[in-house]
Design a protein around this motif. Structure first.
Motif, PDB file in Angstrom:
ATOM      1  N   THR A 192       0.850  -1.192   0.000  1.00  0.00           N
ATOM      2  CA  THR A 192       0.000   0.000   0.000  1.00  0.00           C
ATOM      3  C   THR A 192       0.882   1.239   0.000  1.00  0.00           C
ATOM      4  OG1 THR A 192      -0.136  -0.042   2.411  1.00  0.00           O
ATOM      5  CG2 THR A 192      -1.915  -1.126   1.180  1.00  0.00           C
ATOM      6  N   ARG A 193       0.286   2.362  -0.430  1.00  0.00           N
ATOM      7  CA  ARG A 193       1.019   3.621  -0.474  1.00  0.00           C
ATOM      8  C   ARG A 193       0.040   4.771  -0.252  1.00  0.00           C
ATOM      9  NH1 ARG A 193       4.581   5.380  -5.678  1.00  0.00           N
ATOM     10  NH2 ARG A 193       5.450   3.299  -5.223  1.00  0.00           N
ATOM     11  N   LEU A 194       0.450   5.739   0.570  1.00  0.00           N
ATOM     12  CA  LEU A 194      -0.383   6.904   0.833  1.00  0.00           C
ATOM     13  C   LEU A 194      -0.225   7.907  -0.305  1.00  0.00           C
ATOM     14  CD1 LEU A 194      -2.316   7.888   3.082  1.00  0.00           C
ATOM     15  CD2 LEU A 194      -0.391   9.203   4.018  1.00  0.00           C
ATOM     16  N   VAL A 195      -1.306   8.193  -1.034  1.00  0.00           N
ATOM     17  CA  VAL A 195      -1.259   9.081  -2.199  1.00  0.00           C
ATOM     18  C   VAL A 195      -2.464  10.018  -2.164  1.00  0.00           C
ATOM     19  CG1 VAL A 195      -0.086   7.325  -3.581  1.00  0.00           C
ATOM     20  CG2 VAL A 195      -2.595   7.521  -3.671  1.00  0.00           C
ATOM     21  N   PRO A 196      -2.392  11.131  -2.929  1.00  0.00           N
ATOM     22  CA  PRO A 196      -3.580  11.995  -3.048  1.00  0.00           C
ATOM     23  C   PRO A 196      -4.754  11.232  -3.643  1.00  0.00           C
ATOM     24  CG  PRO A 196      -1.621  13.119  -3.838  1.00  0.00           C
ATOM     25  CD  PRO A 196      -1.224  11.696  -3.617  1.00  0.00           C
ATOM     26  N   GLY A 197      -5.935  11.498  -3.157  1.00  0.00           N
ATOM     27  CA  GLY A 197      -7.112  10.771  -3.615  1.00  0.00           C
ATOM     28  C   GLY A 197      -7.383  10.923  -5.091  1.00  0.00           C
ATOM     29  N   THR A 198      -6.961  12.037  -5.679  1.00  0.00           N
ATOM     30  CA  THR A 198      -7.211  12.243  -7.109  1.00  0.00           C
ATOM     31  C   THR A 198      -6.503  11.219  -7.977  1.00  0.00           C
ATOM     32  OG1 THR A 198      -5.365  13.826  -7.137  1.00  0.00           O
ATOM     33  CG2 THR A 198      -7.596  14.716  -6.852  1.00  0.00           C
ATOM     34  N   LEU A 199      -5.385  10.637  -7.476  1.00  0.00           N
ATOM     35  CA  LEU A 199      -4.639   9.653  -8.269  1.00  0.00           C
ATOM     36  C   LEU A 199      -5.403   8.361  -8.468  1.00  0.00           C
ATOM     37  CD1 LEU A 199      -0.903   9.909  -7.061  1.00  0.00           C
ATOM     38  CD2 LEU A 199      -1.940  10.819  -9.146  1.00  0.00           C
ATOM     39  N   VAL A 200      -6.305   8.068  -7.549  1.00  0.00           N
ATOM     40  CA  VAL A 200      -7.043   6.803  -7.634  1.00  0.00           C
ATOM     41  C   VAL A 200      -8.544   7.062  -7.766  1.00  0.00           C
ATOM     42  CG1 VAL A 200      -5.311   5.386  -6.483  1.00  0.00           C
ATOM     43  CG2 VAL A 200      -6.983   6.656  -5.117  1.00  0.00           C
ATOM     44  N   ASP A 201      -8.863   8.147  -8.464  1.00  0.00           N
ATOM     45  CA  ASP A 201     -10.256   8.479  -8.788  1.00  0.00           C
ATOM     46  C   ASP A 201     -11.115   8.722  -7.551  1.00  0.00           C
ATOM     47  OD1 ASP A 201      -9.615   8.174 -11.497  1.00  0.00           O
ATOM     48  OD2 ASP A 201     -10.026   6.019 -11.416  1.00  0.00           O
ATOM     49  N   GLN A 202     -10.526   9.310  -6.507  1.00  0.00           N
ATOM     50  CA  GLN A 202     -11.284   9.692  -5.323  1.00  0.00           C
ATOM     51  C   GLN A 202     -10.930  11.142  -4.959  1.00  0.00           C
ATOM     52  OE1 GLN A 202     -10.918   6.856  -2.115  1.00  0.00           O
ATOM     53  NE2 GLN A 202     -11.802   5.185  -3.321  1.00  0.00           N
ATOM     54  N   PRO A 203     -11.357  12.099  -5.804  1.00  0.00           N
ATOM     55  CA  PRO A 203     -10.972  13.490  -5.616  1.00  0.00           C
ATOM     56  C   PRO A 203     -11.509  14.126  -4.341  1.00  0.00           C
ATOM     57  CG  PRO A 203     -12.679  13.300  -7.292  1.00  0.00           C
ATOM     58  CD  PRO A 203     -12.239  11.912  -6.959  1.00  0.00           C
ATOM     59  N   ASP A 204     -12.518  13.536  -3.744  1.00  0.00           N
ATOM     60  CA  ASP A 204     -13.083  14.113  -2.532  1.00  0.00           C
ATOM     61  C   ASP A 204     -12.279  13.769  -1.282  1.00  0.00           C
ATOM     62  OD1 ASP A 204     -13.816  11.484  -3.042  1.00  0.00           O
ATOM     63  OD2 ASP A 204     -15.529  11.590  -1.680  1.00  0.00           O
ATOM     64  N   ARG A 205     -11.280  12.937  -1.428  1.00  0.00           N
ATOM     65  CA  ARG A 205     -10.448  12.554  -0.284  1.00  0.00           C
ATOM     66  C   ARG A 205      -9.037  13.090  -0.495  1.00  0.00           C
ATOM     67  NH1 ARG A 205     -11.129   6.225   0.743  1.00  0.00           N
ATOM     68  NH2 ARG A 205      -9.910   6.848   2.579  1.00  0.00           N
ATOM     69  N   PRO A 206      -8.485  13.858   0.452  1.00  0.00           N
ATOM     70  CA  PRO A 206      -7.151  14.435   0.271  1.00  0.00           C
ATOM     71  C   PRO A 206      -6.055  13.378   0.180  1.00  0.00           C
ATOM     72  CG  PRO A 206      -7.948  14.816   2.501  1.00  0.00           C
ATOM     73  CD  PRO A 206      -9.099  14.270   1.718  1.00  0.00           C
TER      74      PRO A 206
END
Length: 328
Positions: A192-206
């Protein structure tokens, strides 16, 4: 009449006996001690190809990029002598043209250091000397000596597990024949890796703890039979991110269908394989057979010469009367 044995006959017989004793020593004593993995290794293998990579500055996957993978292996002589095993420190870096040449390998797209400890004779992994990760299987950077026509468990350091490589016949690399092995890796979650939500199609999550997935389009290795040295390699890595619990890739970090040894790496690998294989053939086959044949010839010739000997005619013994007359 009596027979005498000439010194020459004894020399020939002794030489034949010596060679007959020496022949099995080459095969059973010298050759196994010559077939050992080095502790002072220092080699570099370079793979190149084209594929897609994730650009951190543009925050997107960029297709059709030239990809260079550099893998350097250096032996830790001090640790090797202390442990009795071969301790190899390995670094693997992945670059594009934008990060090459790099003054610092940490500037690469990906930089991975690790340590592999292996038995010098069997090439099996040994878990000591701060080796990391815990490598398993039968082969990693090289195969064992005397490679067989069967499947092998090959360690994939990205997968952190073994991959079955199956024997597929022989193949020539720059005129030198080796054994060909192939395998593939299906999509597998590796971490697992902590990434911005926009990278995995979850723009509402930082931030999202995304899943890291890895697969390989195909691994192909051509290996020298005697030494186990890889003389040509091709791999097709694909690394992606998925949303937690997702069933499809949301971001592609690396995807190359074919990364292969450069011509220079092939040439150097073949040169070293020919040299080391020739040495093993010399002490394991040529010298034992030559010594055995020469020993049989000399031993047989010496035995005939000793058996025949040289006939010497003895004169009549002198009587006591004659001996006294000579001394008067």
């Amino acid at each position: 009449m009596r027979r005498t044995v000439s010194p020459f006959s004894l020399v020939v017989l002794g030489l034949g006996t010596f060679l007959l004793v020496l022949a099995p020593l080459f095969a059973w004593y010298v050759q196994p001690r010559a077939a050992v993995n080095p502790v002072d290794i220092d080699t570099t293998a370079v793979y190149t190809g084209r594929g897609s990579v994730f650009d951190l500055e543009r925050v997107e996957t960029v297709p059709d990029q030239k990809i260079t993978v550099t893998q350097r292996v250096r032996g830790n002589v001090e640790e090797s002598e202390r442990s009795g095993n071969a301790v190899w420190d390995v670094t693997t870096s992945v670059d594009t043209d934008t990060s090459l040449p790099a003054a610092d390998p940490h500037d690469a797209l990906s930089f991975t250091p690790h340590r592999w400890v292996l038995d010098r004779r069997t090439t099996k992994p040994v878990h000591c000397c701060e080796a990391t990760p815990r490598i398993e299987g039968e082969a990693y950077l090289k195969f064992p000596f005397d490679v067989q026509k069967r499947s092998y468990q090959w360690w994939d350091n990205t997968l952190r597990d073994t991959v079955v490589l199956r024997y597929r016949g022989t193949e020539k690399v720059r005129g030198y024949t080796g054994y060909r092995f192939t395998g593939a890796v299906p999509p597998t979650k590796t971490g697992t890796r902590l990434v911005p939500g926009t990278l995995v199609d979850q723009p509402d999550r930082p931030q999202v703890l995304a899943e890291e997935w890895y697969s390989n389009h195909g691994v192909e290795l051509v290996v020298d039979q005697r030494t186990g040295r890889v003389i040509h390699a091709r791999t097709g890595p694909r690394q992606t991110l998925r949303a937690p619990g997702g069933d499809k890739d949301a971001a592609v970090l690396l995807d190359a269908e074919k990364l292969a040894f450069t011509p220079a790496t092939q040439q150097e690998a073949v040169r070293q394989a020919e040299r080391d294989s020739g040495r093993l053939e010399l002490v394991g086959e040529t010298l034992p057979v030559g010594a055995a044949v020469a020993g049989c010839v000399f031993a047989a010739l010496g035995g005939v010469l000793v058996a025949r000997g040289r006939k010497v005619e003895e004169g009549p013994a002198l009587s006591g009367k004659h001996r006294s007359a000579l001394t008067d």
